[in-house]
Design an enzyme around this catalytic site. Structure first.
Site, mmCIF file in Angstrom:
data_model
loop_
_atom_site.group_PDB
_atom_site.id
_atom_site.type_symbol
_atom_site.label_atom_id
_atom_site.label_comp_id
_atom_site.label_asym_id
_atom_site.label_seq_id
_atom_site.Cartn_x
_atom_site.Cartn_y
_atom_site.Cartn_z
ATOM 1 N N TYR A 182 -1.784 -0.885 10.410
ATOM 2 C CA TYR A 182 -1.614 -1.125 9.115
ATOM 3 C C TYR A 182 -0.231 -0.627 8.503
ATOM 4 O O TYR A 182 0.134 -1.342 7.690
ATOM 5 C CB TYR A 182 -2.763 -0.144 8.522
ATOM 6 C CG TYR A 182 -3.168 -0.435 6.958
ATOM 7 C CD1 TYR A 182 -3.583 -1.856 6.560
ATOM 8 C CD2 TYR A 182 -3.046 0.239 5.740
ATOM 9 C CE1 TYR A 182 -3.971 -2.219 5.278
ATOM 10 C CE2 TYR A 182 -3.076 0.060 4.600
ATOM 11 C CZ TYR A 182 -3.723 -1.209 4.165
ATOM 12 O OH TYR A 182 -4.174 -1.498 2.957
ATOM 13 N N SER B 221 0.962 -1.325 0.186
ATOM 14 C CA SER B 221 -0.187 -0.061 0.043
ATOM 15 C C SER B 221 1.005 1.079 0.018
ATOM 16 O O SER B 221 2.188 1.172 0.284
ATOM 17 C CB SER B 221 -0.749 0.091 1.329
ATOM 18 O OG SER B 221 -1.600 1.064 1.583
HETATM 19 N N1 LIG Z 1 -8.878 -0.439 -1.243
HETATM 20 C C1 LIG Z 1 -7.673 0.130 -0.947
HETATM 21 O O1 LIG Z 1 -7.856 1.470 -0.758
HETATM 22 C C2 LIG Z 1 -6.342 -0.281 -0.658
HETATM 23 C C3 LIG Z 1 -5.222 0.526 -0.646
HETATM 24 C C4 LIG Z 1 -3.948 -0.124 -0.641
HETATM 25 C C5 LIG Z 1 -3.694 -1.483 -0.497
HETATM 26 N N2 LIG Z 1 -5.056 -2.334 -0.308
HETATM 27 C C6 LIG Z 1 -4.859 -3.570 -0.031
HETATM 28 O O2 LIG Z 1 -5.263 -4.490 -1.425
HETATM 29 C C7 LIG Z 1 -5.663 -5.655 -1.086
HETATM 30 C C8 LIG Z 1 -7.248 -5.748 -1.198
HETATM 31 O O3 LIG Z 1 -7.976 -4.833 -0.740
HETATM 32 P P1 LIG Z 1 -9.484 -4.339 -1.085
HETATM 33 O O4 LIG Z 1 -9.560 -2.861 -1.030
HETATM 34 O O5 LIG Z 1 -9.821 -5.230 -2.291
HETATM 35 O O6 LIG Z 1 -10.170 -5.167 0.075
HETATM 36 P P2 LIG Z 1 -11.752 -5.693 0.249
HETATM 37 O O7 LIG Z 1 -11.896 -5.638 1.962
HETATM 38 O O8 LIG Z 1 -12.897 -5.160 -0.385
HETATM 39 O O9 LIG Z 1 -11.485 -7.235 -0.123
HETATM 40 C C9 LIG Z 1 -10.640 -8.194 0.591
HETATM 41 C C10 LIG Z 1 -10.880 -9.609 0.655
HETATM 42 O O10 LIG Z 1 -10.100 -10.358 1.460
HETATM 43 C C11 LIG Z 1 -10.776 -11.263 2.101
HETATM 44 N N3 LIG Z 1 -10.038 -11.652 3.370
HETATM 45 C C12 LIG Z 1 -9.996 -10.891 4.273
HETATM 46 N N4 LIG Z 1 -9.196 -11.538 5.476
HETATM 47 C C13 LIG Z 1 -9.085 -12.762 4.936
HETATM 48 C C14 LIG Z 1 -8.306 -13.853 5.393
HETATM 49 N N5 LIG Z 1 -8.029 -13.986 6.608
HETATM 50 N N6 LIG Z 1 -8.472 -15.078 4.579
HETATM 51 C C15 LIG Z 1 -8.974 -15.030 3.243
HETATM 52 N N7 LIG Z 1 -9.370 -13.827 2.688
HETATM 53 C C16 LIG Z 1 -9.526 -12.808 3.619
HETATM 54 C C17 LIG Z 1 -12.180 -10.668 2.327
HETATM 55 O O11 LIG Z 1 -13.132 -11.493 2.437
HETATM 56 C C18 LIG Z 1 -12.422 -9.808 0.985
HETATM 57 O O12 LIG Z 1 -13.027 -10.557 0.006
HETATM 58 C C19 LIG Z 1 -5.514 -5.833 0.648
HETATM 59 O O13 LIG Z 1 -4.341 -6.285 0.897
HETATM 60 C C20 LIG Z 1 -5.337 -4.137 1.074
HETATM 61 O O14 LIG Z 1 -4.948 -4.102 2.192
HETATM 62 C C21 LIG Z 1 -6.110 -1.521 -0.712
#
Ligand SMILES: NC(=O)c1ccc[n+]([C@@H]2O[C@H](COP(=O)([O-])OP(=O)(O)OC[C@H]3O[C@@H](n4cnc5c(N)ncnc54)[C@H](O)[C@@H]3O)[C@@H](O)[C@H]2O)c1
Length: 259
Positions: A153, A140
């Site tokens: 985080y 991130s």
């Molecule tokens: N959305 C953002 O702004 C953003 C920014 C930077 C990084 N990220 C990173 O990108 C990745 C995806 O983010 P997103 O926004 O799509 O999140 P989201 O919450 O929309 O989707 C995450 C998915 O991960 C699954 N999950 C969570 N814990 C789990 C576990 N223990 N085992 C298996 N599955 C699990 C959830 O069920 C969900 O389907 C994450 O690692 C997040 O930290 C997101």
């Protein structure tokens, strides 16, 4: 378009958000995709002609089963996207130790277990591809710069950034022909971010819509990122087009960390 025909990819957290968009983009580039998630990812798997497996990334036995599932279903594994993750923000003094630990368990231990169990499987087939096998870890912007209220985080995504480099070096020096890179999204319009905006809005009394607008304006480009913006970078890193990239940080943040 990158050509991933013949490759098998495993995307964790593929039920929604960036993971679902990544599964779709990898499939559109020709890969067979295993969608894993601890929530139901059947819809994503069906949309991409792939296969879904229930998989909690914090459980080692689930990882062993996931790699075996990729082998049984599609014949092996070439690409791993360590995408599953959780996010919340809280002042340090209000953060319970168990909540801090849970953040590291999902975001850090989940990635460690993925590397540990996928590397041997990916190595078996990596020599046949010009760009070798590929592992992409979701860090991130919070893995690059600190955020007030983001200590837990920040700790987890900073760890993912350097775990990526350690794994990249170990694979390259070990002659495994597996590249390992991290992706650093800005604020992306996914269910995770909508949930975070609602939680912050509730705490501050600010409306959730105006919170999302503030998130959008934190990018010099003036908009939120889209899941496909991140998925496109991941597909590139998975492909032979990125054959000489390993241990690198691909920042996809609309200019947020440029200054
Ligand atoms: N959305 C953002 O702004 C953003 C920014 C930077 C990084 N990220 C990173 O990108 C990745 C995806 O983010 P997103 O926004 O799509 O999140 P989201 O919450 O929309 O989707 C995450 C998915 O991960 C699954 N999950 C969570 N814990 C789990 C576990 N223990 N085992 C298996 N599955 C699990 C959830 O069920 C969900 O389907 C994450 O690692 C997040 O930290 C997101």
């Amino acid at each position: 378009m990158q050509d991933l025909k013949g490759r098998v990819a495993l995307v964790t957290g593929g039920a929604r958000g960036i993971g679902a968009a990544t599964a779709k983009a990898l499939a559109a580039a020709g890969a067979k995709v295993v969608v894993t998630d601890f929530n139901d990812g059947t819809a994503t798997a069906e949309a991409v002609g792939g296969a879904y497996l229930k998989h909690d990334v914090t459980v080692e036995a689930d990882w062993i089963a996931a790699v075996a599932f990729a082998r049984e279903t599609f014949g092996g594994l070439d690409i791993l996207v360590n995408n599953a993750g959780i996010f919340w923000m809280k002042p340090i003094v209000d953060t319970a130790l168990e909540d801090f630990r849970r953040m590291q368990q999902v975001n850090v231990e989940g990635v460690f277990l993925g590397l540990k169990h996928a590397i041997p499987a990916i190595a078996e087939r990596a020599q046949q591809w010009d760009g070798g096998g590929s592992i992409i870890n979701l860090s991130s912007v919070a893995g690059l710069v600190g955020q007030a209220g983001g200590l837990a985080y920040n700790a987890s995504k900073g760890a993912v950034r350097l775990m990526t480099k350690a794994a990249a070096l170990e694979c390259a020096r070990g002659g495994l022909k597996i590249r390992v890179n991290s992706v650093h999204p800005g604020i992306i319009d996914t269910p995770m971010m909508a949930g975070a905006a609602a939680a912050i809005a509730e705490r501050t009394g600010e409306g959730s819509n105006s919170m999302m607008e503030r998130f959008a304006q934190s990018h010099p480009m003036g908009r939120l990122g889209r899941d496909i913006d991140i998925a496109n970078a991941i597909v590139f890193l998975a492909s032979d087009g990125a054959a000489f990239m390993t241990g690198s940080e691909v920042v996809v943040d609309g200019g947020m960390t440029a200054s």
